[in-house]
Design a protein around this motif. Structure first.
Motif, short mmCIF file in Angstrom:
data_model
loop_
_atom_site.label_atom_id
_atom_site.label_comp_id
_atom_site.label_asym_id
_atom_site.label_seq_id
_atom_site.Cartn_x
_atom_site.Cartn_y
_atom_site.Cartn_z
N UNK A 147 0.80 -1.22 0.00
CA UNK A 147 0.00 0.00 0.00
C UNK A 147 0.84 1.28 0.00
N UNK A 148 1.90 1.40 0.83
CA UNK A 148 2.69 2.65 0.81
C UNK A 148 3.24 2.98 -0.58
N UNK A 149 3.75 1.96 -1.30
CA UNK A 149 4.29 2.21 -2.64
C UNK A 149 3.20 2.66 -3.60
N UNK A 150 2.02 2.06 -3.48
CA UNK A 150 0.90 2.45 -4.35
C UNK A 150 0.50 3.90 -4.09
N UNK A 151 0.43 4.29 -2.82
CA UNK A 151 0.04 5.66 -2.48
C UNK A 151 1.09 6.67 -2.91
N UNK A 152 2.38 6.30 -2.81
CA UNK A 152 3.44 7.20 -3.26
C UNK A 152 3.33 7.42 -4.77
N UNK A 153 3.14 6.34 -5.52
CA UNK A 153 2.98 6.47 -6.97
C UNK A 153 1.77 7.29 -7.34
N UNK A 154 0.67 7.09 -6.62
CA UNK A 154 -0.56 7.86 -6.87
C UNK A 154 -0.32 9.34 -6.59
#
Length: 228
Positions: A181-188
């Motif tokens: 989840x952290x990586x997804x939110x950073x990319x978003x």
């Protein structure tokens, strides 16, 4: 990078990330990757909800369901590598037609055809974004992300249900998803800055580039499977 790209053009997380992730951490494919995509497409759907075309999205959902069901049936009888090769070549042809100016008009018929191909490709190859991306390549940026995201929310939910029903998705997959989840939110988050500094012509070029890369990956994977 995949999450950022999907935040900018409406698809790309699976197309760019899944092949690399599979080689590095195969346990993340397919269920955790589908859950990652479900989170991201849900966020994009909420953000761009005002641009959602209910009529065309309905046709896309209908076509996607057909594609997934056909793929599930056909996979029992035919070699998946042959389909990777066939549809990889088909995507390259579609990209070529688009580069030459032959961009399909968004309609009920083209929505059903493109979403059926996306549903089929997503089930058989985990790279189902290209056909729908090609269909919406000339639409406004917000419309691309709104309608593609709603379509992929449905496809991802359907995919997770099928994986759970067949025993391919477990609590371990959900735990792995939480760690992503952290990586997804950073990319978003990064996609907000990228979107503000890119024009719609660049968006179209990105879509064609991602579709081409997806097709080449499919062709190489199919060729490798056949020659093993």
């Amino acid at each position: 990078m995949g999450a950022c790209l999907q935040g900018v053009i409406g698809f790309g997380l699976g197309l760019l990330s899944a092949p690399l992730v599979y080689f590095l951490m195969p346990e993340l494919v397919p269920a955790p990757m589908i859950l990652n995509a479900l989170l991201l497409t849900s966020l994009l759907s909420v953000k761009h909800r005002a641009e959602i075309d209910i009529r065309h999205t309905g046709f896309s959902v209908f076509g996607g369901t057909i594609g997934v069901l056909i793929a599930g049936t056909v996979m029992f009888y035919l070699d998946s590598a042959q389909y990777q090769l066939l549809f990889g070549v088909s995507i390259l042809i579609a990209v070529g037609l688009s580069v030459m100016g032959m961009t399909p008009k968004v309609s009920a018929f083209t929505n059903i055809i493109a979403s059926s191909l996306s549903g089929f490709l997503g089930t058989t190859t985990s790279a189902g974004g290209a056909p729908m991306g090609l269909l919406y390549q000339s639409a406004e940026q917000s419309r691309i992300k709104a309608n593609l995201s709603v379509f992929f929310v449905y496809i991802n939910l359907f995919g997770i249900f099928v994986l759970w029903w067949t025993g391919r998705a477990t609590e371990k997959d959900f735990t792995l998803f939480l760690k992503c989840i952290p990586a997804i939110l950073i990319g978003w988050g990064l996609s907000y800055f990228v979107s503000q500094n890119i024009n719609e012509n660049r968006i179209r070029q990105l879509i064609l580039l991602v579709a081409s890369c997806s097709a080449l990956v499919l062709i190489m994977a199919a060729t490798f499977s056949v020659t093993k």
